[in-house]
Design a protein around this motif. Structure first.
Motif, short mmCIF file in Angstrom:
data_model
loop_
_atom_site.label_atom_id
_atom_site.label_comp_id
_atom_site.label_asym_id
_atom_site.label_seq_id
_atom_site.Cartn_x
_atom_site.Cartn_y
_atom_site.Cartn_z
N VAL A 61 0.82 -1.23 0.00
CA VAL A 61 0.00 0.00 0.00
C VAL A 61 0.85 1.27 0.00
CG1 VAL A 61 -1.91 -1.18 1.14
CG2 VAL A 61 -0.20 0.01 2.53
N GLN A 88 -0.15 4.71 -1.68
CA GLN A 88 -1.51 4.57 -2.18
C GLN A 88 -2.47 5.56 -1.50
OE1 GLN A 88 -2.64 2.20 -4.54
NE2 GLN A 88 -0.49 1.75 -4.90
N PHE A 126 -7.81 0.90 1.66
CA PHE A 126 -7.19 1.16 0.36
C PHE A 126 -7.95 0.37 -0.72
CE2 PHE A 126 -4.04 1.52 3.64
CZ PHE A 126 -3.22 2.58 3.28
N LEU A 150 -7.12 -1.34 -4.12
CA LEU A 150 -5.96 -1.75 -4.90
C LEU A 150 -6.30 -1.84 -6.39
CD1 LEU A 150 -4.67 -4.57 -2.51
CD2 LEU A 150 -4.00 -2.15 -2.54
N ASP A 151 -5.27 -1.80 -7.20
CA ASP A 151 -5.46 -1.82 -8.65
C ASP A 151 -6.10 -3.13 -9.14
OD1 ASP A 151 -4.36 0.68 -8.80
OD2 ASP A 151 -2.34 -0.04 -9.29
N TRP A 171 1.37 7.46 2.44
CA TRP A 171 -0.05 7.26 2.20
C TRP A 171 -0.70 8.61 1.87
CZ3 TRP A 171 -1.67 3.69 6.89
CH2 TRP A 171 -1.00 2.46 6.76
#
Length: 596
Positions: free
Chosen positions: A385, A388, A409, A411-412, A475
């Protein structure tokens, strides 16, 4: 069970040693824990009276407790009511081991704590009542093999403890009735409606519960903890144990069946630790006796032949054992034929001693193992992360209790990643470790929470933690989502720093969607976390409450603060925004709306 033991010439083998050998040799059905307990006894016999193990098994001390039961104590209920008690082989092992092992020089009892688990109907209350009376009259110390030098306690104190006064009086009342029915006992005790004391040495035998005043003022000789699985905290155990050291040889007898709240039960935590100890996974405590009778993990609870493992009374063929077997069979058929979840849980916990992982309304009922499988090492998580964007959630509880921030988060690859951090005042960490029964200080050392200075949580620590995540982990805290209760001033301070603050009203209709969505991510394996034990604990504590429309929100099981959910509450606040599609998210930002 067929009596295979008659093929062996046991000679003058003591009943305690004989039972242990029969179990280890497989002549009696048993579970893993009972075999380990019996093997431990046999191993200890081989190393007794050595420099590293200064204890001996004194048969005369074991025989003394046997004679007490069989010459003085009478059954108070059931088909044998009024008859003198005839101890069964399993009882002679348990009692013989607990009372027979002594220090080789002083004669003081080796065991100061004994943990017994067996199923309902296996004469637990009768046995404990006899022990309570023995503590008032027969318990003594003498050098091994020399009964002429007996020493008794003056003013003996015996506690019959339970979660509430009604349960505590169960053992006490049985002891009272047992004493009244025995000429030998009644002539040496003053037995009244509300108290029992020794005629010449004073003292008392009393019920003890959380409602009892002056719980921590005694110096107990023997403490009996009944049905420990029903205790929400370990308070009674801890308070009673803290009174030890004032007597020659205090003993705590903990006895219970399994329970239904395995995630947060103090009895289950002790059970887990003792199982590890008996398996050699952690250090053996030489002064703790353990006897757990249960069906094994891979046993089929529908198989009648294995019920004997949790029900040692079934080893014998008599009227009582036949009646008990019929009752167990009836409860099994009633529960499983009707597929009644509550009756099934009752059968598994009370009749075969199998712990149930959680209560029926637990938020993560049945999927805590799935949650734990989604954890990755913390360093791997931080790498995953790093840099991100995330949504940050806050749960600002009472300033003397646990407070949390949580991070979600996206995520892709479509998964969500979550982590959370706790904050608790350092001055109250010790008190909360006692009430919550979790290692806050150890978790702080490991970085899962922060102990703040002083007696109240300083929210500046939370602000510093947010900055730290930005500065060191890079972050991007795009929104901070918070519960408005008790947070107005802190939220204003963060907004003055330029933070985007989103209040999440704590209404069920607002929290239902993110709460359900979080659980769905776990079920689908679309979530990853860093394995925080503090987050695990909060998640396992959470129960769900439901309205008539099927909306849910999280709550604690009890009104007190002993089972906290703060970290998952912070994550749900963050998830309320993180789950939104980007176009929906932009609507809130464009309109400058600060609450949903």
């Amino acid at each position: 069970m067929p009596d295979s033991s008659n093929k062996i010439d046991w000679g003058d083998v003591h009943p305690t040693n004989r039972y242990a050998a029969e179990i280890v040799m497989g002549l009696r059905p048993s579970c893993e824990m009972e075999r380990l307990a019996c093997q431990r006894h046999l191993d200890d016999l081989q190393r007794q009276a050595t420099e590293d193990f200064p204890y001996v098994f004194d048969e005369s001390r074991a025989d003394r407790i046997f004679e007490w039961f069989e010459r003085c104590c009478r059954h108070v209920r059931g088909p044998f009511s009024g008859q003198l008690i005839e101890l069964l082989p399993f009882q002679k092992f348990d009692l013989g081991a607990v009372f027979g092992w002594v220090h080789m020089e002083t004669g003081k009892r080796r065991f100061i704590r004994a943990f017994h688990m067996r199923a309902r109907g296996n004469v637990k209350s009768t046995e404990m009542s006899g022990i309570a009376l023995y503590g008032m009259l027969g318990d003594c110390i003498y050098p091994p093999g020399n009964p002429d030098l007996k020493r008794y306690e003056d003013s003996p104190e015996v506690e019959c403890a339970a979660v509430d006064r009604t349960q505590a009086k169960r053992v006490w009342s049985d002891a009272k009735k047992m004493g009244e029915n025995s000429p030998d006992i009644s002539k040496r005790l003053v037995i009244k409606k509300t108290y029992i004391e020794h005629r010449t040495r004073g003292g008392f035998l009393r019920p003890l519960s959380k409602d009892t005043k002056n719980k921590d003022s005694g110096a107990p000789c023997i403490v009996i903890i009944d049905e420990y699985h029903a205790h929400p905290t370990s308070e009674i155990v801890d308070v009673s144990f803290s009174g030890f050291g004032k007597r020659l040889q205090s003993l705590m007898q903990i006895i219970s069946t399994a329970g239904k709240d395995a995630e947060n039960n103090p009895c289950k935590r002790e059970y887990d630790d003792l199982c590890k100890m008996m398996r050699g996974e952690i250090k053996m405590q030489e002064t703790s006796f353990v006897m757990i009778r249960e069906i094994d993990k891979d046993d089929d609870p529908h198989d009648e032949s294995i019920w004997i493992k949790a029900n040692p009374v079934l080893q014998e063929d008599n009227e009582y054992s036949r009646t008990l077997l019929a009752q167990i069979r009836a409860e099994h058929d009633d529960a499983f034929d009707k597929n009644n979840p509550s009756k099934i849980r009752e059968f598994l916990t009370k009749r075969v001693n199998r712990w149930q992982s959680d209560s029926e309304n637990k938020y993560m009922s049945g999927i805590m193992d799935k949650w734990k499988e989604l954890a990755i090492p913390r360093n791997d998580f931080l790498e995953l992360v790093k840099g991100q964007k995330n949504w940050t959630g806050l749960d600002l509880s009472k300033t003397t209790d646990l407070t949390a921030d949580g991070f979600v988060f996206r995520l892709d690859d479509g998964r969500f990643a979550v982590t959370a951090h706790g904050f608790i005042p350092a001055e109250s960490a010790m008190r909360h470790e006692h009430t919550d029964r979790v290692p806050y200080k150890q978790w702080a050392k490991e970085g899962w929470c922060t102990l703040t200075e002083g007696a109240v949580t300083d929210y500046r620590y939370i602000r510093s933690h947010l900055h730290e995540m930005e500065d060191f982990e890079k972050w991007i805290l795009q929104e901070i989502c918070y519960d408005g209760w008790n947070a107005t001033h802190f939220a204003q301070e963060l907004e003055n720093e330029g933070r985007i603050m989103i209040e999440i009203p704590q209404y069920m209709k607002n929290l239902s969607a993110p709460t359900k969505f979080f659980r769905e991510l776990v079920l689908q394996g679309q979530l990853v976390h860093d394995g925080s034990p503090l987050l695990d604990w909060c998640l396992s504590n959470a129960v769900e409450i439901t309205d008539s429309s099927g909306n849910i929100k999280l709550s604690k099981k009890h009104k007190d603060d002993s089972q906290r959910i703060d970290l998952i509450a912070a994550l749900i606040n963050a998830m309320a925004r993180a789950m939104l599609n980007e176009d929906k998210s932009s609507v809130y930002e464009t309109r400058d709306v600060r609450a949903i």
